[in-house]
Design an enzyme around this catalytic site. Sequence first.
Site, PDB file in Angstrom:
ATOM      1  N   LYS A  49     -70.311 -30.776 -92.257  1.00 33.34           N
ATOM      2  CA  LYS A  49     -69.225 -30.363 -93.175  1.00 33.34           C
ATOM      3  C   LYS A  49     -69.855 -29.479 -94.266  1.00 33.34           C
ATOM      4  O   LYS A  49     -69.604 -28.242 -94.657  1.00 33.34           O
ATOM      5  CB  LYS A  49     -68.474 -31.432 -93.666  1.00 33.34           C
ATOM      6  CG  LYS A  49     -67.276 -32.249 -92.704  1.00 33.34           C
ATOM      7  CD  LYS A  49     -66.886 -33.288 -93.024  1.00 33.34           C
ATOM      8  CE  LYS A  49     -65.688 -33.647 -92.014  1.00 33.34           C
ATOM      9  NZ  LYS A  49     -65.317 -34.882 -91.947  1.00 33.34           N
ATOM     10  N   GLN A  93     -65.257 -39.648 -96.304  1.00 32.05           N
ATOM     11  CA  GLN A  93     -65.140 -39.961 -94.957  1.00 32.05           C
ATOM     12  C   GLN A  93     -64.879 -41.325 -94.527  1.00 32.05           C
ATOM     13  O   GLN A  93     -65.298 -42.429 -95.056  1.00 32.05           O
ATOM     14  CB  GLN A  93     -66.736 -39.599 -94.379  1.00 32.05           C
ATOM     15  CG  GLN A  93     -66.965 -39.677 -92.886  1.00 32.05           C
ATOM     16  CD  GLN A  93     -66.491 -38.541 -92.302  1.00 32.05           C
ATOM     17  OE1 GLN A  93     -66.076 -37.097 -92.837  1.00 32.05           O
ATOM     18  NE2 GLN A  93     -66.100 -38.584 -90.948  1.00 32.05           N
ATOM     19  N   ASP A 116     -58.075 -33.237 -97.249  1.00 31.14           N
ATOM     20  CA  ASP A 116     -57.674 -34.002 -95.700  1.00 31.14           C
ATOM     21  C   ASP A 116     -56.467 -34.112 -95.461  1.00 31.14           C
ATOM     22  O   ASP A 116     -56.002 -34.429 -94.506  1.00 31.14           O
ATOM     23  CB  ASP A 116     -58.256 -35.395 -95.854  1.00 31.14           C
ATOM     24  CG  ASP A 116     -59.636 -35.808 -95.227  1.00 31.14           C
ATOM     25  OD1 ASP A 116     -60.185 -34.890 -94.210  1.00 31.14           O
ATOM     26  OD2 ASP A 116     -60.419 -36.522 -95.604  1.00 31.14           O
TER      27      ASP A 116
END
Length: 285
Positions: A49, A93, A116
């Site tokens: 990422k 995460q 997200d």
Amino acid sequence: MTKLINGKEISASYRAELKEKIASLPVRPGLAVVLVGNDPASQVYVRNKSRACEEVGIYSEKYTLPEETTREQLLSLIAQLNESPAIHGILVQLPLPRHLDPEEVILAIDPRKDVDAFHPVNVGKIMIGNFDFLPCTPAGVMEMLRRSGIDPAGKECVVIGRSNIVGKPMAMLLLHANATVTVCHSKTRDLAAVCRRADILVSAVGKPRFVTADMVKEGAVVIDVGTNRDENGKLIGDVDFDAVSQKTSYISPVPGGVGPMTITMLLRNTVTAAEKIAAEQAKQG
Ligand code: GUN
């Protein structure tokens, strides 16, 4: 002959477009990625990422916190990132270590920075079809279909898996695209028969070779969201690719399918967040 839906190629062209767009923005989009603990797979994802951000010109901050990080420490970092003017997207995460509650952590993220799309505000917006961000993996699948000229409207779509990250939002996006959608899971009776109805079959199970040729209709489109390791540590999907690809019209491989698209959609969401926050600030003068 089946056609390969090449996520790596689609990603590369999408990222080139994003890079151009970012260069023309009045603000440099910024993403903070937070990793707690030592999960090796998560470490790889987080590294990828950060690299992807660099590739397109997104500013990124990476926070690698030890396994024993307390709830207070993590919430305090999120509060700080919520306030940071350089940061437009915050990604924590998952999975988190067991002593940390993912729901509480997601709720702490400012929904405007929730790239997200895991915050209940954003989940709700997706449900009613009025959204700012789409969850990255399902959005990546939709973009792969779109850029391959596959329109889900009116088609029978079957999603295997009902997770909050993939299965449920995937079904919702296909529904918004006017598909007839069935969601299958571990309690589904005669899974193979349900899957054989699919014009578009999306597998998000997390089990190697779960989708076999007898579960796939001749000419179907198969999208493999699985990221599993085989006995030699090699990355493989959910789909028995060699056998299934004999029957499909289009199929996405693993690796080089959905994976790169997920990260590309994260970059897109970060750009969207930066644009929205900048527009809000301009309005406030
Ligand atoms: N873990 C596995 N997939 C994801 C994802 O899309 N976002 C976050 N934050 N964690 C994940």
